[in-house]
Design an enzyme around this catalytic site. Structure first.
Site, short mmCIF file in Angstrom:
data_model
loop_
_atom_site.label_atom_id
_atom_site.label_comp_id
_atom_site.label_asym_id
_atom_site.label_seq_id
_atom_site.Cartn_x
_atom_site.Cartn_y
_atom_site.Cartn_z
CG ASP A 277 22.51 23.15 -13.02
OD1 ASP A 277 21.85 23.08 -11.98
OD2 ASP A 277 23.19 22.21 -13.46
N GLY A 312 27.07 21.91 -10.81
CA GLY A 312 26.35 23.16 -11.00
C GLY A 312 27.30 24.24 -11.47
ZN LIG Z 1 20.57 21.28 -11.59
#
Ligand SMILES: [Zn+2]
Length: 386
Positions: A277, A312
């Protein structure tokens, strides 16, 4: 015949068998032979003798927004090249370019760019798109801007799939939204991986969604209704549902190490997919960066929005694998499952995620501490640790 590579005296690790010492012969981007004492002629030789090297299938990151200063939402070929080139340094040989919740035309611009995009020879392969949002819940927004969240639309998605030239492989959706169940049913039928995420669903709603096609959970624990013993929520649901594989951001910022251990005990390695991510600041210095028009402050403790929400990560797959090993003491084969084979299986990529004859030559050499020594994409050495 050119582009032949012989890798010898390495420990070959796959998800389903015991690791073994052997050699791998590669030609024209494919693994031709796996065995012992291969003497095939090649243009290039890598000999692991005396080095104790491991050979893993290359890492596959199903959830990554950016790295090295670039983001998928920049919607430029240059940004996608920059990402693809930088990722080989952490052992990634394939990834899903992940979009985020934004205005419809911004998402469409990103999809159009990806539709035209082709990787160069020295890059990790862009395997498709993971559409994260906009069909998600404002109650579990995280860094996804609430203003652009909308209800699931089968028609709009069909248009997006067409725009992307059928490159959308995964979508993160909140099934409790109006129209959510019909949407999940339709997408599952189309072969798209439906992942529950940014969702405030109850356990019962999760159960219904899994029955019609949810097969993955987006960044477990983060931005989903948490576990309560009288209301097990999304966390309780996806940990218990065998049909669901859970994405984990193993950076010890997004989840406590013992929460990762809990997931490992309940799901087993076969039920976990390591992801990063990551956002554009990965691989760069700490400072301020943009994420979908929001300023993200990146420090040693992670990437945060001004309101403190996590935005993130700056995690690498290399570090995620090391952290998973450290917290669970899992086997090397299990690491391969969580970092490559399970993702290949979800994506129905029958020639990736395994070191065997006939598979793509996407492999990585690691030392015993799981540091990436070399990355080989489609038979070409694209990264060597200096
Ligand atoms: Zn994401």
């Amino acid at each position: 015949m050119s582009n032949r590579l012989l890798i010898s005296n390495v420990t070959i690790v796959n998800d389903t068998d015991l690791p073994f010492k052997g050699d791998v012969f590669i030609a024209n981007g494919r693994i031709m032979k796996v065995g012992n004492e291969l003497f095939d002629q090649a243009e290039q030789y890598i000999d692991g003798k005396g080095k104790d090297w491991l050979l893993f299938p290359g890492y596959i990151d199903m959830h990554i927004h950016g790295s090295a200063g670039s983001d998928v939402m920049d919607a430029t070929e240059q940004a996608l090249h920059q990402m693809s080139r930088s990722l080989v340094q952490e052992g990634v040989t394939g990834f899903l370019a992940t979009t985020m919740t934004q205005a419809t035309d911004t998402i469409e611009q990103a999809l159009k760019t990806i539709a035209q995009f082709e990787n160069d020879g020295d890059e990790a392969t862009l395997l498709g798109v993971h559409v994260e949002g906009p069909y998600v819940s404002p109650k579990r927004a995280g860094a996804q801007p609430v203003d652009y969240m909308i209800l699931p639309s089968i028609e709009q998605f069909a248009y997006w799939q067409q725009l992307s030239h059928n490159r959308i492989k995964q979508i993160t959706v909140a099934p409790e939204l109006e129209g959510g169940i019909a949407f999940i049913k339709a997408l599952h039928k189309q072969g798209v991986i439906v992942s529950i995420g940014h969702s405030d669903a109850t356990f019962e709603e999760v159960d219904r969604a899994v029955a019609v096609g949810v097969r993955q959970a987006t960044h477990l624990y983060n931005q989903m209704r948490p576990f309560h013993h009288r209301n097990p929520g999304v966390v309780g649901g996806v940990l218990l549902e065998n049909a669901v594989k859970v994405e984990i951001i193993a950076d010890f910022v997004h989840c406590h190490p013992m929460s990762i251990q809990l997931a490992y005990r309940l799901k087993g390695a076969a039920g976990i997919i390591l992801i990063t991510d990551a956002m554009r600041a990965k691989g760069l210095q700490y400072g301020n960066y943009d994420l979908g028009g929001q300023t993200v402050h990146v420090t040693a403790s992670g990437a945060h929005l001004p309101n403190g929400a996590l935005a993130g990560s700056i995690l690498t797959m290399e570090q995620a694998v090391k952290n998973m090993k450290a917290v669970t003491n899992c086997s090397l084969s299990e690491l391969v499952a969580m970092s490559s084979a399970n993702a290949a299986q979800q994506l129905q990529l029958r020639s990736k995620g395994r070191i065997a004859a006939g598979f793509d030559a996407d492999v990585i050499l690691l030392d015993q501490q799981l540091n990436v020594e070399k990355t080989i994409c489609r038979g070409k050495v694209v990264f060597e640790k200096s």
